[in-house]
Design a protein around this motif. Structure first.
Motif, PDB file in Angstrom:
ATOM      1  N   GLN A 185       0.817  -1.212   0.000  1.00 30.17           N
ATOM      2  CA  GLN A 185       0.000   0.000   0.000  1.00 30.17           C
ATOM      3  C   GLN A 185       0.854   1.266   0.000  1.00 30.17           C
ATOM      4  O   GLN A 185       0.340   2.362   0.223  1.00 30.17           O
ATOM      5  CB  GLN A 185      -0.919  -0.001   1.229  1.00 30.17           C
ATOM      6  CG  GLN A 185      -1.892  -1.163   1.289  1.00 30.17           C
ATOM      7  CD  GLN A 185      -2.818  -1.212   0.085  1.00 30.17           C
ATOM      8  OE1 GLN A 185      -3.299  -0.176  -0.369  1.00 30.17           O
ATOM      9  NE2 GLN A 185      -3.077  -2.412  -0.416  1.00 30.17           N
ATOM     10  N   ASP A 235       3.251   4.397  -1.379  1.00 31.49           N
ATOM     11  CA  ASP A 235       3.109   5.327  -2.497  1.00 31.49           C
ATOM     12  C   ASP A 235       3.806   4.788  -3.738  1.00 31.49           C
ATOM     13  O   ASP A 235       3.317   4.954  -4.861  1.00 31.49           O
ATOM     14  CB  ASP A 235       3.681   6.698  -2.134  1.00 31.49           C
ATOM     15  CG  ASP A 235       2.831   7.444  -1.117  1.00 31.49           C
ATOM     16  OD1 ASP A 235       1.642   7.083  -0.961  1.00 31.49           O
ATOM     17  OD2 ASP A 235       3.345   8.376  -0.482  1.00 31.49           O
ATOM     18  N   ILE A 293       1.459   0.569  -9.952  1.00 36.13           N
ATOM     19  CA  ILE A 293       0.166   0.094 -10.456  1.00 36.13           C
ATOM     20  C   ILE A 293      -0.401   1.085 -11.470  1.00 36.13           C
ATOM     21  O   ILE A 293      -0.881   0.698 -12.555  1.00 36.13           O
ATOM     22  CB  ILE A 293      -0.823  -0.110  -9.291  1.00 36.13           C
ATOM     23  CG1 ILE A 293      -0.346  -1.240  -8.383  1.00 36.13           C
ATOM     24  CG2 ILE A 293      -2.229  -0.397  -9.818  1.00 36.13           C
ATOM     25  CD1 ILE A 293      -1.105  -1.350  -7.074  1.00 36.13           C
ATOM     26  N   GLU A 294      -0.349   2.355 -11.133  1.00 37.99           N
ATOM     27  CA  GLU A 294      -0.865   3.388 -12.040  1.00 37.99           C
ATOM     28  C   GLU A 294      -0.082   3.406 -13.348  1.00 37.99           C
ATOM     29  O   GLU A 294      -0.672   3.491 -14.434  1.00 37.99           O
ATOM     30  CB  GLU A 294      -0.774   4.760 -11.358  1.00 37.99           C
ATOM     31  CG  GLU A 294      -1.352   5.888 -12.199  1.00 37.99           C
ATOM     32  CD  GLU A 294      -1.308   7.229 -11.481  1.00 37.99           C
ATOM     33  OE1 GLU A 294      -1.415   8.271 -12.162  1.00 37.99           O
ATOM     34  OE2 GLU A 294      -1.159   7.245 -10.234  1.00 37.99           O
ATOM     35  N   LYS A 354       1.661   2.089  -5.366  1.00 36.23           N
ATOM     36  CA  LYS A 354       0.530   2.723  -6.047  1.00 36.23           C
ATOM     37  C   LYS A 354       0.976   3.378  -7.346  1.00 36.23           C
ATOM     38  O   LYS A 354       0.260   3.337  -8.357  1.00 36.23           O
ATOM     39  CB  LYS A 354      -0.128   3.743  -5.119  1.00 36.23           C
ATOM     40  CG  LYS A 354      -0.840   3.108  -3.927  1.00 36.23           C
ATOM     41  CD  LYS A 354      -1.372   4.155  -2.966  1.00 36.23           C
ATOM     42  CE  LYS A 354      -2.036   3.506  -1.754  1.00 36.23           C
ATOM     43  NZ  LYS A 354      -2.499   4.528  -0.773  1.00 36.23           N
TER      44      LYS A 354
END
Length: 262
Positions: A228, A230, A236-237, A233
């Motif tokens: 989880q 930054d 994933i983006e 994330k």
């Protein structure tokens, strides 16, 4: 003096986010397509978000997970989920997949025999020696009707001991996955993971037959405690971005693409 101290503190606070954003992140990937996509597209996309990225290449399926668990890597890209789960369970590692990546399918390729129809009694077939990819290879042979396996069997745990019929008396040669492309002159056929097909200079379109299963798409993986974060994330983006999709569909034609792509 007080005014100077306040300004100095404000200056430090203002640069702290930038300093943390540029902390180096290390991505490990196996040579070939995964190293290419990491270097050519994922790295630039993450650097636009403020991360400093270094890519480390591996030639085997063992060290990338060990290095990630030990903290030498922040992310690795090279494996499908069944392999990850089995490896992590056996080694006691706490790793988690976070995003699918384009995956070259496993297939059977010509060695000394140049067509499937040329298979003969006692033909040799090279295949990966790690348990999960060995199971995939045996399932491919079963799909070709070259061997028979029990009707009820765990598809992720098939081994040569499970073969119930081998009418062609095939001789199975188990090798380290990365070494199989070099074995083509010594065996009749070889079942090769797609990334090693690409890294060896072979063409995916030269395969004689692909595996049928869609269960083996590959993933970007992090330590579970960082799933989880930054950085996770941002990964994933980036891997689901329109920019990355356009790059991958142009670079990796014939691959299996992530189910999250539209």
């Amino acid at each position: 003096m007080k005014k100077f101290l306040v300004l100095s503190l404000m200056s430090l606070l203002s640069i702290t986010p930038a300093m943390s954003a540029t902390a180096e992140k290390v991505i490990g990937a196996t040579v070939g397509d995964f190293a290419d996509l990491s270097r050519e597209s994922l790295k630039p996309l993450l650097e636009k978000k403020g991360y400093k990225i270094r890519i480390v290449e591996f030639t085997d399926y063992v060290q990338p997970n060990i290095a990630l668990a030990e903290g030498s890597l922040d992310l690795n890209i090279f494996q499908h989920r069944p392999y990850l789960e089995q490896f992590a369970r056996e080694k006691g590692l706490d790793l988690r997949p976070i995003a699918e990546v384009p995956t070259a399918p496993l297939g059977i390729y010509a060695g000394k025999l140049k067509s499937l129809a040329a298979v003969k009694d006692g033909s040799t077939v090279a295949m990966p020696n790690d348990p999960t990819n060995l199971a995939r290879a045996l399932l491919l042979l079963a799909d070709l009707n070259w061997i028979s396996l029990p009707k009820k069997i765990d598809p992720f745990k098939v081994s040569p001991l499970d073969i119930v019929k081998n009418p062609k008396n095939l001789k199975i040669v188990q090798l380290e996955a990365a070494q199989i492309p070099r074995s083509l002159q010594d065996v009749d056929y070889a079942i090769i993971n797609g990334n090693y097909v690409v890294s060896s200079g072979m063409s995916l379109t030269s395969k004689l037959a692909p595996e049928k299963s869609n269960a083996y798409i590959n993933w970007a993986v992090v330590r579970s405690k960082d799933a989880q974060s930054d950085f996770a994330k941002a990964v994933i983006e980036a891997l689901n971005s329109k920019e990355f999709q356009a790059y991958a569909k142009n670079k990796f034609k014939g691959y299996k693409y992530p189910s999250t792509w539209k």
